[in-house]
Write a protein that holds these residues in place. Structure first.
Motif, PDB file in Angstrom:
ATOM      1  N   GLY A 168     -12.894  -3.600  -5.672  1.00 51.82           N
ATOM      2  CA  GLY A 168     -13.736  -4.253  -4.667  1.00 51.82           C
ATOM      3  C   GLY A 168     -13.409  -3.856  -3.250  1.00 51.82           C
ATOM      4  N   SER A 169     -13.905  -2.705  -2.809  1.00 50.43           N
ATOM      5  CA  SER A 169     -13.742  -2.262  -1.413  1.00 50.43           C
ATOM      6  C   SER A 169     -12.276  -2.150  -0.996  1.00 50.43           C
ATOM      7  CB  SER A 169     -14.488  -3.209  -0.463  1.00 50.43           C
ATOM      8  OG  SER A 169     -15.865  -3.208  -0.735  1.00 50.43           O
ATOM      9  N   CYS A 170     -11.508  -1.498  -1.818  1.00 48.63           N
ATOM     10  CA  CYS A 170     -10.107  -1.237  -1.482  1.00 48.63           C
ATOM     11  C   CYS A 170     -10.040  -0.011  -0.575  1.00 48.63           C
ATOM     12  CB  CYS A 170      -9.300  -1.002  -2.757  1.00 48.63           C
ATOM     13  SG  CYS A 170      -7.539  -0.709  -2.469  1.00 48.63           S
ATOM     14  N   LYS A 171      -9.298  -0.114   0.509  1.00 50.27           N
ATOM     15  CA  LYS A 171      -9.165   0.972   1.479  1.00 50.27           C
ATOM     16  C   LYS A 171      -7.749   0.975   2.039  1.00 50.27           C
ATOM     17  CE  LYS A 171     -11.724  -2.078   4.624  1.00 50.27           C
ATOM     18  NZ  LYS A 171     -12.130  -3.057   3.593  1.00 50.27           N
ATOM     19  N   PRO A 172      -7.374   1.985   2.830  1.00 46.59           N
ATOM     20  CA  PRO A 172      -5.992   2.048   3.304  1.00 46.59           C
ATOM     21  C   PRO A 172      -5.513   0.780   4.000  1.00 46.59           C
ATOM     22  CG  PRO A 172      -7.069   4.137   3.710  1.00 46.59           C
ATOM     23  CD  PRO A 172      -8.137   3.207   3.207  1.00 46.59           C
ATOM     24  N   SER A 173      -6.390   0.124   4.738  1.00 48.16           N
ATOM     25  CA  SER A 173      -5.979  -1.040   5.518  1.00 48.16           C
ATOM     26  C   SER A 173      -5.622  -2.259   4.667  1.00 48.16           C
ATOM     27  CB  SER A 173      -7.082  -1.422   6.519  1.00 48.16           C
ATOM     28  OG  SER A 173      -8.282  -1.741   5.832  1.00 48.16           O
ATOM     29  N   ASN A 174      -6.154  -2.336   3.436  1.00 47.13           N
ATOM     30  CA  ASN A 174      -5.847  -3.515   2.612  1.00 47.13           C
ATOM     31  C   ASN A 174      -5.196  -3.158   1.271  1.00 47.13           C
ATOM     32  OD1 ASN A 174      -7.969  -2.532   1.077  1.00 47.13           O
ATOM     33  ND2 ASN A 174      -9.363  -4.227   1.500  1.00 47.13           N
ATOM     34  N   ALA A 175      -4.957  -1.858   1.044  1.00 45.57           N
ATOM     35  CA  ALA A 175      -4.444  -1.407  -0.256  1.00 45.57           C
ATOM     36  C   ALA A 175      -3.080  -2.010  -0.588  1.00 45.57           C
ATOM     37  CB  ALA A 175      -4.360   0.116  -0.294  1.00 45.57           C
ATOM     38  N   ASP A 176      -2.174  -2.031   0.378  1.00 46.16           N
ATOM     39  CA  ASP A 176      -0.827  -2.508   0.091  1.00 46.16           C
ATOM     40  C   ASP A 176      -0.833  -3.969  -0.361  1.00 46.16           C
ATOM     41  OD1 ASP A 176       2.116  -1.944   0.247  1.00 46.16           O
ATOM     42  OD2 ASP A 176       2.018  -3.657   1.597  1.00 46.16           O
ATOM     43  N   GLU A 177      -1.591  -4.797   0.337  1.00 45.95           N
ATOM     44  CA  GLU A 177      -1.637  -6.220   0.000  1.00 45.95           C
ATOM     45  C   GLU A 177      -2.331  -6.454  -1.338  1.00 45.95           C
ATOM     46  OE1 GLU A 177      -2.500 -10.442   2.308  1.00 45.95           O
ATOM     47  OE2 GLU A 177      -3.528  -8.622   2.976  1.00 45.95           O
ATOM     48  N   LEU A 178      -3.407  -5.701  -1.600  1.00 46.21           N
ATOM     49  CA  LEU A 178      -4.155  -5.871  -2.845  1.00 46.21           C
ATOM     50  C   LEU A 178      -3.392  -5.323  -4.051  1.00 46.21           C
ATOM     51  CD1 LEU A 178      -7.826  -4.976  -1.828  1.00 46.21           C
ATOM     52  CD2 LEU A 178      -7.106  -7.097  -2.953  1.00 46.21           C
ATOM     53  N   LEU A 179      -2.965  -4.084  -3.955  1.00 47.13           N
ATOM     54  CA  LEU A 179      -2.438  -3.395  -5.128  1.00 47.13           C
ATOM     55  C   LEU A 179      -1.036  -3.833  -5.527  1.00 47.13           C
ATOM     56  CD1 LEU A 179      -3.801   0.238  -4.645  1.00 47.13           C
ATOM     57  CD2 LEU A 179      -4.921  -1.784  -5.574  1.00 47.13           C
ATOM     58  N   ASN A 180      -0.386  -4.615  -4.673  1.00 45.66           N
ATOM     59  CA  ASN A 180       0.935  -5.115  -5.019  1.00 45.66           C
ATOM     60  C   ASN A 180       0.921  -6.567  -5.475  1.00 45.66           C
ATOM     61  OD1 ASN A 180       2.870  -2.921  -4.698  1.00 45.66           O
ATOM     62  ND2 ASN A 180       2.219  -2.901  -2.557  1.00 45.66           N
ATOM     63  N   GLN A 181      -0.283  -7.093  -5.752  1.00 43.12           N
ATOM     64  CA  GLN A 181      -0.378  -8.408  -6.381  1.00 43.12           C
ATOM     65  C   GLN A 181       0.159  -8.305  -7.808  1.00 43.12           C
ATOM     66  OE1 GLN A 181      -1.593 -11.469  -5.060  1.00 43.12           O
ATOM     67  NE2 GLN A 181      -1.382 -10.346  -3.135  1.00 43.12           N
ATOM     68  N   PHE A 205      -7.515   8.509   0.518  1.00 46.98           N
ATOM     69  CA  PHE A 205      -7.172   8.345  -0.897  1.00 46.98           C
ATOM     70  C   PHE A 205      -5.668   8.503  -1.094  1.00 46.98           C
ATOM     71  CE2 PHE A 205      -7.687   9.834  -5.494  1.00 46.98           C
ATOM     72  CZ  PHE A 205      -8.007   8.576  -5.958  1.00 46.98           C
ATOM     73  N   LEU A 206      -5.069   9.474  -0.417  1.00 45.43           N
ATOM     74  CA  LEU A 206      -3.629   9.686  -0.541  1.00 45.43           C
ATOM     75  C   LEU A 206      -2.837   8.510   0.036  1.00 45.43           C
ATOM     76  CD1 LEU A 206      -3.466  13.479   0.343  1.00 45.43           C
ATOM     77  CD2 LEU A 206      -2.849  12.442  -1.856  1.00 45.43           C
ATOM     78  N   GLU A 207      -3.374   7.906   1.081  1.00 43.63           N
ATOM     79  CA  GLU A 207      -2.686   6.733   1.653  1.00 43.63           C
ATOM     80  C   GLU A 207      -2.696   5.574   0.675  1.00 43.63           C
ATOM     81  OE1 GLU A 207      -2.699   3.965   5.689  1.00 43.63           O
ATOM     82  OE2 GLU A 207      -3.859   5.833   5.640  1.00 43.63           O
ATOM     83  N   ILE A 208      -3.812   5.403  -0.048  1.00 43.63           N
ATOM     84  CA  ILE A 208      -3.882   4.348  -1.061  1.00 43.63           C
ATOM     85  C   ILE A 208      -2.911   4.650  -2.206  1.00 43.63           C
ATOM     86  CG2 ILE A 208      -5.373   3.270  -2.802  1.00 43.63           C
ATOM     87  CD1 ILE A 208      -7.716   3.693  -0.803  1.00 43.63           C
ATOM     88  N   ILE A 209      -2.880   5.901  -2.640  1.00 39.34           N
ATOM     89  CA  ILE A 209      -1.960   6.318  -3.705  1.00 39.34           C
ATOM     90  C   ILE A 209      -0.508   6.059  -3.301  1.00 39.34           C
ATOM     91  CG2 ILE A 209      -1.067   8.312  -4.994  1.00 39.34           C
ATOM     92  CD1 ILE A 209      -3.964   9.469  -4.790  1.00 39.34           C
ATOM     93  N   SER A 210      -0.221   6.259  -2.018  1.00 43.66           N
ATOM     94  CA  SER A 210       1.168   6.115  -1.525  1.00 43.66           C
ATOM     95  C   SER A 210       1.666   4.680  -1.615  1.00 43.66           C
ATOM     96  CB  SER A 210       1.269   6.613  -0.084  1.00 43.66           C
ATOM     97  OG  SER A 210       0.631   5.703   0.810  1.00 43.66           O
ATOM     98  N   THR A 211       0.766   3.743  -1.881  1.00 42.58           N
ATOM     99  CA  THR A 211       1.172   2.350  -2.087  1.00 42.58           C
ATOM    100  C   THR A 211       2.206   2.259  -3.205  1.00 42.58           C
ATOM    101  OG1 THR A 211      -1.022   1.558  -1.420  1.00 42.58           O
ATOM    102  CG2 THR A 211       0.317   0.031  -2.705  1.00 42.58           C
ATOM    103  N   TYR A 212       2.116   3.186  -4.176  1.00 39.92           N
ATOM    104  CA  TYR A 212       3.015   3.155  -5.338  1.00 39.92           C
ATOM    105  C   TYR A 212       4.146   4.175  -5.248  1.00 39.92           C
ATOM    106  CZ  TYR A 212      -0.401   0.093  -7.537  1.00 39.92           C
ATOM    107  OH  TYR A 212      -1.245  -0.949  -7.823  1.00 39.92           O
ATOM    108  N   ASN A 213       4.318   4.822  -4.107  1.00 38.59           N
ATOM    109  CA  ASN A 213       5.396   5.811  -3.972  1.00 38.59           C
ATOM    110  C   ASN A 213       6.721   5.133  -3.652  1.00 38.59           C
ATOM    111  OD1 ASN A 213       3.548   7.768  -4.475  1.00 38.59           O
ATOM    112  ND2 ASN A 213       3.364   8.486  -2.365  1.00 38.59           N
TER     113      ASN A 213
END
Length: 250
Positions: A211-224, A242-250
């Protein structure tokens, strides 16, 4: 541990050259990064043959597939044809396919069975509309989508499914799904899987947020705690985003 996944759904975007460049850029960036998630590109079918490669970090997926192996279905591409060129995954049940193309639960069930026969990884999409969210029946709506198209599978086959939750009401409406709202629905989906199968299977099922995941909210969303990655739309069309979103899990 559940597998973390970040998948880009390009929809009907990009020229062939743009698609090849984007795919190449993401692959090259990830070969030098210790990414802790699987990455997929869901590309238009006509581009798949140009993107598939055995030595690539990014896996390739189709946005759609037809359940029959062959026949008089002008314009369609079968799961068998997709598998035959090395496609690794397929989206089934995306909200746009349900809404614009009127794909029914029974038709999606056929697609699921056909994709499994061809050993394609299934990303099964589910989600509720704004009306369904505001009526308070959103959990029942989403769980019914799973029951009607997925829960006929045995445990072995179900273990091959990845779920992608799309809150349709939060896409292009000006309304926003909070990380807590998104996680609560993921938790409800996991509980439904545990009820239909076992708690162990539920805990092993990756459930992505779409649901509209982007670099600005990826960290908060994807780490739930119950969110295991994202099915990314617009932000997957730009390599840096896209790479910034992927980096949430690096």
């Amino acid at each position: 541990m559940r597998k973390k996944i970040v998948a880009g759904n390009w929809k009907m975007n990009l020229t062939l050259e743009e698609a090849k460049t984007l795919h190449k850029d993401i692959n090259e960036a990830l070969t030098t990064t210790n990414s802790k998630c699987d990455v997929y590109h869901f590309a238009p079918s006509i581009y798949l043959n140009s993107l598939i490669g055995n030595d690539q970090v990014v896996k390739t997926g189709a946005q759609n597939g037809y359940p029959a192996k062959n026949g008089a279905f002008t314009g369609e591409v079968s799961m068998q044809q997709l598998s035959g060129i090395g496609t690794q995954a397929v989206l089934i049940g995306h909200s746009e396919r349900r809404q614009i193309f009127n794909e029914s639960a029974s038709f999606l069930k056929e697609k699921v069975d056909s994709a499994l026969e061809e050993d394609l990884k299934i990303f099964f999409c589910c989600g509720e509309s704004l009306e369904q969210r505001e009526s308070g029946k959103f959990k029942e709506t989403v769980i019914a989508q799973l029951k009607n198209s997925l829960f006929h599978l045995n445990s072995t086959d179900f273990s091959k499914i990845i779920i992608a939750y799309e809150p349709i009401w939060a896409i292009g409406t000006g309304k926003t799904a909070s990380p807590e709202q998104a996680n609560q629905m993921h938790k409800s989906i996991r509980e439904a899987i545990a009820h239909a199968y076992t708690q162990e299977i539920a805990e092993k099922t990756s459930i992505l947020y779409g649901g509209s995941c982007k670099p600005s909210n990826a960290d908060e969303l994807l780490n739930q705690p119950d969110i295991d990655g994202g099915l990314i739309g617009g932000a997957s069309l730009k390599a840096s985003d896209f790479l910034e979103i992927i980096s949430t899990y690096n």
